[in-house]
Design a protein around this motif. Structure first.
Motif, PDB file in Angstrom:
ATOM      1  N   LEU A  54       3.748  -5.251  10.482  1.00  0.00           N
ATOM      2  CA  LEU A  54       4.268  -4.422   9.902  1.00  0.00           C
ATOM      3  C   LEU A  54       4.774  -4.534   8.657  1.00  0.00           C
ATOM      4  CD1 LEU A  54       5.811  -2.301  12.911  1.00  0.00           C
ATOM      5  CD2 LEU A  54       3.245  -2.195  12.024  1.00  0.00           C
ATOM      6  N   PHE A  55       4.421  -3.773   7.562  1.00  0.00           N
ATOM      7  CA  PHE A  55       5.041  -3.853   6.249  1.00  0.00           C
ATOM      8  C   PHE A  55       5.632  -2.256   5.833  1.00  0.00           C
ATOM      9  CE2 PHE A  55       4.564  -5.751   1.775  1.00  0.00           C
ATOM     10  CZ  PHE A  55       5.680  -5.543   1.436  1.00  0.00           C
ATOM     11  N   PRO A  56       6.905  -1.859   6.577  1.00  0.00           N
ATOM     12  CA  PRO A  56       7.401  -0.679   6.215  1.00  0.00           C
ATOM     13  C   PRO A  56       7.658  -0.392   4.570  1.00  0.00           C
ATOM     14  CG  PRO A  56       8.432  -1.339   8.234  1.00  0.00           C
ATOM     15  CD  PRO A  56       7.880  -2.621   7.275  1.00  0.00           C
ATOM     16  N   LEU A  57       7.479   0.577   4.049  1.00  0.00           N
ATOM     17  CA  LEU A  57       7.489   0.675   2.532  1.00  0.00           C
ATOM     18  C   LEU A  57       7.846   2.273   2.254  1.00  0.00           C
ATOM     19  CD1 LEU A  57       4.544  -1.360   1.243  1.00  0.00           C
ATOM     20  CD2 LEU A  57       6.911  -1.783   0.965  1.00  0.00           C
ATOM     21  N   LYS A  58       8.276   2.538   1.293  1.00  0.00           N
ATOM     22  CA  LYS A  58       8.446   4.073   0.944  1.00  0.00           C
ATOM     23  C   LYS A  58       7.425   4.397   0.103  1.00  0.00           C
ATOM     24  CE  LYS A  58      12.425   6.912  -0.900  1.00  0.00           C
ATOM     25  NZ  LYS A  58      13.476   7.156  -1.347  1.00  0.00           N
ATOM     26  N   ILE A  59       5.912   4.297   0.675  1.00  0.00           N
ATOM     27  CA  ILE A  59       4.882   4.639   0.151  1.00  0.00           C
ATOM     28  C   ILE A  59       4.189   5.250   1.328  1.00  0.00           C
ATOM     29  CG2 ILE A  59       4.988   3.383  -1.881  1.00  0.00           C
ATOM     30  CD1 ILE A  59       2.754   1.400  -0.140  1.00  0.00           C
ATOM     31  N   VAL A  60       2.933   6.121   1.179  1.00  0.00           N
ATOM     32  CA  VAL A  60       1.813   6.361   2.170  1.00  0.00           C
ATOM     33  C   VAL A  60       0.692   6.032   1.662  1.00  0.00           C
ATOM     34  CG1 VAL A  60       0.934   8.231   3.093  1.00  0.00           C
ATOM     35  CG2 VAL A  60       3.418   8.605   2.964  1.00  0.00           C
ATOM     36  N   ILE A  61      -0.014   5.476   2.160  1.00  0.00           N
ATOM     37  CA  ILE A  61      -1.371   5.000   1.718  1.00  0.00           C
ATOM     38  C   ILE A  61      -2.284   5.669   2.617  1.00  0.00           C
ATOM     39  CG2 ILE A  61      -1.222   2.667   3.159  1.00  0.00           C
ATOM     40  CD1 ILE A  61      -3.154   1.522   0.952  1.00  0.00           C
ATOM     41  N   PHE A  62      -3.355   6.106   1.959  1.00  0.00           N
ATOM     42  CA  PHE A  62      -4.450   6.633   2.876  1.00  0.00           C
ATOM     43  C   PHE A  62      -5.652   5.956   3.032  1.00  0.00           C
ATOM     44  CE2 PHE A  62      -2.898  10.404   0.425  1.00  0.00           C
ATOM     45  CZ  PHE A  62      -2.175  11.125   1.450  1.00  0.00           C
ATOM     46  N   PRO A  63      -6.430   6.270   4.182  1.00  0.00           N
ATOM     47  CA  PRO A  63      -7.599   5.111   4.276  1.00  0.00           C
ATOM     48  C   PRO A  63      -8.485   5.376   2.906  1.00  0.00           C
ATOM     49  CG  PRO A  63      -7.178   6.353   6.231  1.00  0.00           C
ATOM     50  CD  PRO A  63      -6.189   6.905   5.303  1.00  0.00           C
ATOM     51  N   GLU A  64      -9.068   4.200   2.591  1.00  0.00           N
ATOM     52  CA  GLU A  64     -10.064   4.115   1.573  1.00  0.00           C
ATOM     53  C   GLU A  64      -9.172   4.112   0.026  1.00  0.00           C
ATOM     54  OE1 GLU A  64     -13.018   6.963   1.708  1.00  0.00           O
ATOM     55  OE2 GLU A  64     -14.020   6.277   3.727  1.00  0.00           O
ATOM     56  N   SER A  65      -7.948   4.352   0.095  1.00  0.00           N
ATOM     57  CA  SER A  65      -7.061   4.471  -1.161  1.00  0.00           C
ATOM     58  C   SER A  65      -6.822   2.845  -1.522  1.00  0.00           C
ATOM     59  CB  SER A  65      -5.800   5.028  -1.048  1.00  0.00           C
ATOM     60  OG  SER A  65      -6.317   6.746  -0.794  1.00  0.00           O
ATOM     61  N   ILE A  66      -6.521   2.627  -2.671  1.00  0.00           N
ATOM     62  CA  ILE A  66      -6.226   1.240  -3.243  1.00  0.00           C
ATOM     63  C   ILE A  66      -4.958   1.327  -3.971  1.00  0.00           C
ATOM     64  CG2 ILE A  66      -6.817  -0.718  -4.646  1.00  0.00           C
ATOM     65  CD1 ILE A  66      -9.545  -0.333  -3.890  1.00  0.00           C
ATOM     66  N   ILE A  67      -3.806   0.670  -3.554  1.00  0.00           N
ATOM     67  CA  ILE A  67      -2.584   0.599  -4.468  1.00  0.00           C
ATOM     68  C   ILE A  67      -2.008  -0.857  -4.800  1.00  0.00           C
ATOM     69  CG2 ILE A  67      -1.992   2.756  -3.318  1.00  0.00           C
ATOM     70  CD1 ILE A  67      -0.042   0.899  -1.429  1.00  0.00           C
ATOM     71  N   PRO A  68      -1.428  -0.995  -5.653  1.00  0.00           N
ATOM     72  CA  PRO A  68      -0.806  -2.368  -6.015  1.00  0.00           C
ATOM     73  C   PRO A  68       0.499  -2.465  -5.362  1.00  0.00           C
ATOM     74  CG  PRO A  68      -0.337  -0.571  -7.718  1.00  0.00           C
ATOM     75  CD  PRO A  68      -1.076   0.092  -6.634  1.00  0.00           C
ATOM     76  N   LEU A  69       0.796  -3.741  -4.877  1.00  0.00           N
ATOM     77  CA  LEU A  69       2.071  -4.107  -4.153  1.00  0.00           C
ATOM     78  C   LEU A  69       2.418  -5.361  -4.925  1.00  0.00           C
ATOM     79  CD1 LEU A  69       1.548  -3.588  -0.407  1.00  0.00           C
ATOM     80  CD2 LEU A  69       2.605  -2.011  -1.826  1.00  0.00           C
ATOM     81  N   HIS A  70       3.775  -5.501  -5.026  1.00  0.00           N
ATOM     82  CA  HIS A  70       4.558  -6.563  -5.354  1.00  0.00           C
ATOM     83  C   HIS A  70       5.126  -7.275  -4.222  1.00  0.00           C
ATOM     84  CE1 HIS A  70       6.567  -9.339  -8.112  1.00  0.00           C
ATOM     85  NE2 HIS A  70       7.960  -9.076  -7.567  1.00  0.00           N
ATOM     86  N   ILE A  71       4.895  -8.505  -3.756  1.00  0.00           N
ATOM     87  CA  ILE A  71       5.508  -9.060  -2.574  1.00  0.00           C
ATOM     88  C   ILE A  71       6.352 -10.017  -3.313  1.00  0.00           C
ATOM     89  CG2 ILE A  71       4.898 -10.223  -0.674  1.00  0.00           C
ATOM     90  CD1 ILE A  71       3.480  -7.236  -1.098  1.00  0.00           C
ATOM     91  N   PHE A  72       7.674  -9.936  -2.803  1.00  0.00           N
ATOM     92  CA  PHE A  72       8.715 -10.874  -3.141  1.00  0.00           C
ATOM     93  C   PHE A  72       9.768 -11.296  -1.881  1.00  0.00           C
ATOM     94  CE2 PHE A  72      10.384  -6.462  -3.533  1.00  0.00           C
ATOM     95  CZ  PHE A  72      11.353  -6.406  -2.841  1.00  0.00           C
ATOM     96  N   GLU A  73       9.838 -10.338  -0.824  1.00  0.00           N
ATOM     97  CA  GLU A  73      10.512 -10.982   0.217  1.00  0.00           C
ATOM     98  C   GLU A  73       9.941 -12.138   0.912  1.00  0.00           C
ATOM     99  OE1 GLU A  73      12.724  -8.391   2.780  1.00  0.00           O
ATOM    100  OE2 GLU A  73      12.132  -6.744   1.572  1.00  0.00           O
ATOM    101  N   GLU A  74      10.576 -13.279   1.511  1.00  0.00           N
ATOM    102  CA  GLU A  74      10.078 -14.246   1.992  1.00  0.00           C
ATOM    103  C   GLU A  74       9.145 -13.911   3.215  1.00  0.00           C
ATOM    104  OE1 GLU A  74       9.784 -17.389   1.103  1.00  0.00           O
ATOM    105  OE2 GLU A  74      10.842 -16.949  -0.647  1.00  0.00           O
ATOM    106  N   ARG A  75       9.668 -12.889   4.076  1.00  0.00           N
ATOM    107  CA  ARG A  75       8.932 -12.649   5.431  1.00  0.00           C
ATOM    108  C   ARG A  75       7.672 -11.930   4.825  1.00  0.00           C
ATOM    109  NH1 ARG A  75      12.429  -7.446   7.423  1.00  0.00           N
ATOM    110  NH2 ARG A  75      12.940  -6.499   5.534  1.00  0.00           N
ATOM    111  N   TYR A  76       7.686 -11.077   4.046  1.00  0.00           N
ATOM    112  CA  TYR A  76       6.405 -10.423   3.737  1.00  0.00           C
ATOM    113  C   TYR A  76       5.174 -11.464   2.720  1.00  0.00           C
ATOM    114  CZ  TYR A  76       8.710  -6.354   5.317  1.00  0.00           C
ATOM    115  OH  TYR A  76       9.304  -5.539   6.386  1.00  0.00           O
ATOM    116  N   LYS A  77       5.894 -12.280   1.912  1.00  0.00           N
ATOM    117  CA  LYS A  77       4.932 -13.407   1.541  1.00  0.00           C
ATOM    118  C   LYS A  77       4.392 -13.897   2.769  1.00  0.00           C
ATOM    119  CE  LYS A  77       8.433 -14.929  -2.050  1.00  0.00           C
ATOM    120  NZ  LYS A  77       9.146 -15.901  -2.540  1.00  0.00           N
ATOM    121  N   ILE A  78       4.922 -14.694   3.607  1.00  0.00           N
ATOM    122  CA  ILE A  78       4.347 -15.052   4.733  1.00  0.00           C
ATOM    123  C   ILE A  78       3.219 -13.941   5.499  1.00  0.00           C
ATOM    124  CG2 ILE A  78       4.541 -15.936   7.193  1.00  0.00           C
ATOM    125  CD1 ILE A  78       7.303 -16.762   6.386  1.00  0.00           C
TER     126      ILE A  78
END
Length: 212
Positions: A6-30
């Motif tokens: 899981l990657f909880p975020l302050k966003i909602v992504i819909f099926p078939e939608s494309i969004i950019p993410l900036h990954i900076f926390e070590e756990r989410y880099k992994i």
């Protein structure tokens, strides 16, 4: 049940939608590195004042940039909705949840309703000459979920997007979009609203209706 990182975020992504993410926390880099290496999905749940249990699986569509310290800019695509039943922390620090996938109820798409929503959206596009957005042609929509496609462009708040995500009927979602656009259309005559739309690169901002 299926296990999902899981990657909880302050966003909602819909099926078939494309969004950019900036990954900076070590756990989410992994997490993201593992998903790219194994071509697997992870889950995005809206996390505002609470963690909402209906989310969407996502896959990494492309790696835009990787920094020397391991941070990444990626594009991710929403895949399928699910219900989060429970979760626990993994050895890598990110959460892993047990989920059940969600499908829409079986109902025939109301083409009249869809065309009505598209016509209203196109009316807004036509009304703002400087708007950086193309009109939508209903017959050329290449999507299983026209409602989600429209919703990404129509200025819903996070809570409204979450409400749409949780609906299991395409027609109900289209009804919500039609109601929303009915409120937006009278506002496009106001110069402040027009400027906000243009500054936001054509995506309607969700604060247009705050004055109500």
């Amino acid at each position: 049940m299926t296990e999902l990182p899981l990657f909880p975020l302050k966003i909602v992504i819909f099926p078939e939608s494309i969004i950019p993410l900036h990954i900076f926390e070590e756990r989410y880099k992994i997490l993201i590195s593992d998903c790219m290496a194994n071509e697997t999905v992870f889950g995005i749940n809206l996390n505002d004042d609470k963690l909402h249990n209906i989310g969407t699986t996502a896959r990494v569509d492309s790696l835009i940039k990787k920094y020397s310290d391991g941070r990444m800019d990626v594009l991710v695509e929403g895949v399928q909705r699910y219900r989060l039943n429970n979760f626990s922390e993994s050895e890598f620090g990110y959460y892993v949840g047990n989920i059940d996938y969600l499908e829409d109820e079986i109902d025939e798409l109301n083409l009249y309703l869809l065309r009505n929503c598209v016509n209203m959206f196109n009316l807004i596009v036509d009304s703002i000459p400087d708007l950086k957005m193309d009109k939508i042609i209903t017959d050329e929509l290449k999507t299983k979920f026209p409602s989600f496609f429209l919703a990404t462009k129509s200025g819903f708040t996070l809570r409204q997007k979450q409400e749409l995500l949780e609906m299991r009927s395409e027609n109900r979602r289209l009804e919500m979009i039609r109601t929303h656009l009915n409120k937006v259309i009278p506002l496009i005559k106001e110069s402040e609203t027009v400027n906000n739309i243009i500054k936001n690169d054509g995506f309607f901002r969700p604060d247009f209706l705050d004055k109500e």
